[in-house]
Design a protein around this motif. Sequence first.
Motif, PDB file in Angstrom:
ATOM      1  N   HIS A 182      46.643  34.192  38.627  1.00 32.36           N
ATOM      2  CA  HIS A 182      45.909  34.259  37.386  1.00 32.36           C
ATOM      3  C   HIS A 182      45.979  32.894  36.720  1.00 32.36           C
ATOM      4  O   HIS A 182      46.998  32.211  36.790  1.00 32.36           O
ATOM      5  N   CYS A 185      44.202  34.857  30.943  1.00 28.99           N
ATOM      6  CA  CYS A 185      44.300  34.739  32.403  1.00 28.99           C
ATOM      7  C   CYS A 185      44.023  36.059  33.114  1.00 28.99           C
ATOM      8  O   CYS A 185      44.109  36.125  34.343  1.00 28.99           O
ATOM      9  N   PHE A 198      38.621  37.616  34.936  1.00 24.85           N
ATOM     10  CA  PHE A 198      38.258  37.049  36.234  1.00 24.85           C
ATOM     11  C   PHE A 198      37.243  37.956  36.923  1.00 24.85           C
ATOM     12  O   PHE A 198      36.662  38.852  36.303  1.00 24.85           O
ATOM     13  N   GLY A 217      34.035  35.756  33.285  1.00 22.13           N
ATOM     14  CA  GLY A 217      35.038  36.718  33.718  1.00 22.13           C
ATOM     15  C   GLY A 217      34.852  38.079  33.081  1.00 22.13           C
ATOM     16  O   GLY A 217      34.108  38.245  32.109  1.00 22.13           O
ATOM     17  N   GLY A 242      38.946  41.867  35.696  1.00 21.33           N
ATOM     18  CA  GLY A 242      38.232  41.498  36.910  1.00 21.33           C
ATOM     19  C   GLY A 242      37.334  42.563  37.498  1.00 21.33           C
ATOM     20  O   GLY A 242      36.754  42.354  38.565  1.00 21.33           O
ATOM     21  N   GLN A 244      38.872  36.387  44.899  1.00 16.66           N
ATOM     22  CA  GLN A 244      38.825  36.444  43.447  1.00 16.66           C
ATOM     23  C   GLN A 244      38.344  35.115  42.879  1.00 16.66           C
ATOM     24  O   GLN A 244      38.590  34.056  43.457  1.00 16.66           O
ATOM     25  N   TRP A 260      38.368  33.189  39.117  1.00 15.88           N
ATOM     26  CA  TRP A 260      38.768  33.191  37.706  1.00 15.88           C
ATOM     27  C   TRP A 260      37.767  32.407  36.869  1.00 15.88           C
ATOM     28  O   TRP A 260      37.104  31.498  37.365  1.00 15.88           O
TER      29      TRP A 260
END
Length: 430
Positions: free
Chosen positions: A16, A70, A73, A184, A188, A415, A417
């Motif tokens: 993250h 953080c 995402f 984001g 997520g 993933q 971010w």
Amino acid sequence: LSAVFLIGIITQASGHGAVTQPPPRNAIDGSVYPWNGNVPDEVPFEFWCASADTHSHDPRKVSGVNGQACFWFNNGCDISCEECDGSTGQVIHPRFIFNGTGTPPSWGGEGIYPDPKQTTPVSPPRRDGSTRLSICPHPKHNATVCTRELRTMNVDAACGSKEDVTYFAPWRYPGAAPVINSCGTAGGVYQWQGPAPAGGDYAPTKNAKLGDLGSELPKAPSSTVWLAGSEVEVAWSHKAWHGGGYQYRLCPADSPLTEDCFQKYPVPFADHTSRLRWGGVGVAKICEGGSYKDCVVPFNATEVGGDAVIPKGSTWRRVPIPRAPWAWSETGASFEPVCKESAACVNYHGPKFSGPGCDHNESSCSTGAFPCECSGWGVGDLFRLEIVDKLRIPSDLPSGEWVLGWRWDCEESTQVWASCSDVTIKKLSL
């Protein structure tokens, strides 16, 4: 918030990160409890995004001002697909063995090989029961990042070989992986989904909840004013390791914050150097003697551009944080850190997944990725550290309100971010 939230720690590595300078919209929870209070001595993974803060009274020079930034995402995104699935964050789990003499190299690959007993690195199998490396059955793109200098894990695998298990990860064709939202999403995931593996969750507050779209967050004026044509400083915080690389982009604040918009305005880096910074904005002293407090480590950035990235002709930078020495069995060969690590960091090669630990705690302890300073892994890594770059704002940009977008394409996971910060751009008066 429940006690589980305050102390919960996941055991799976989940990278993250978030922009810290200029402050992002995604930090919307920084003013509410518990993030507006003291940072815990042992920082939990969920849902803390502790980061460097020059004005903090904490002796570690960190605060919770970034809230849950953080945890914004895009999950389940790789270069094989035209859209993310929101749930497939980590299913590629390679294993490596060491058949050399002595101990495994701390970051290199000599003597480290894929485990021949591992029949497939895909666990659990894809939804259709397959063990393919790509999320989608008919990949839309092939990797463009192939040289070992640009890759961040398993760097000795021949590009496209069966050992090249991250071939379809976002970083292997920077900018090509789709996203759910360019700023984001909270946790997520899509708005209709529940929590996902690999850190795909978000603590609901009065400001945001799981699945909310970052592009719909209210504007958060940062008091950041940049002159067109000038050099400006930006920074982001690396909470936990996923390799890969990143880019900064701009979009007019009154336009839809989409990939189409951000890809029109990639922001070039001002030069070929970056810095690691401990202590927050304004710190400029060079670190000495292996001590990393209120100081910086400058280094030459590793870049990729041209036709290998999207938008074509723009520049992306490899994340300068290698995996920790004890993660060799999970990620294979990596690259050397840019700071001088302590013997305690260099010489620990396992078997604990989260590192050697300190006293009773076996995660990040109170100082980050103990005992490492600029090598990451596991739970809550490196929250005292920022990755600092200088950008050159294009001279032909019109004056007005803009949104600075930051995108981190991972290699160790599927993933992406993202953070979005409000800035004002003005023309230089003659």
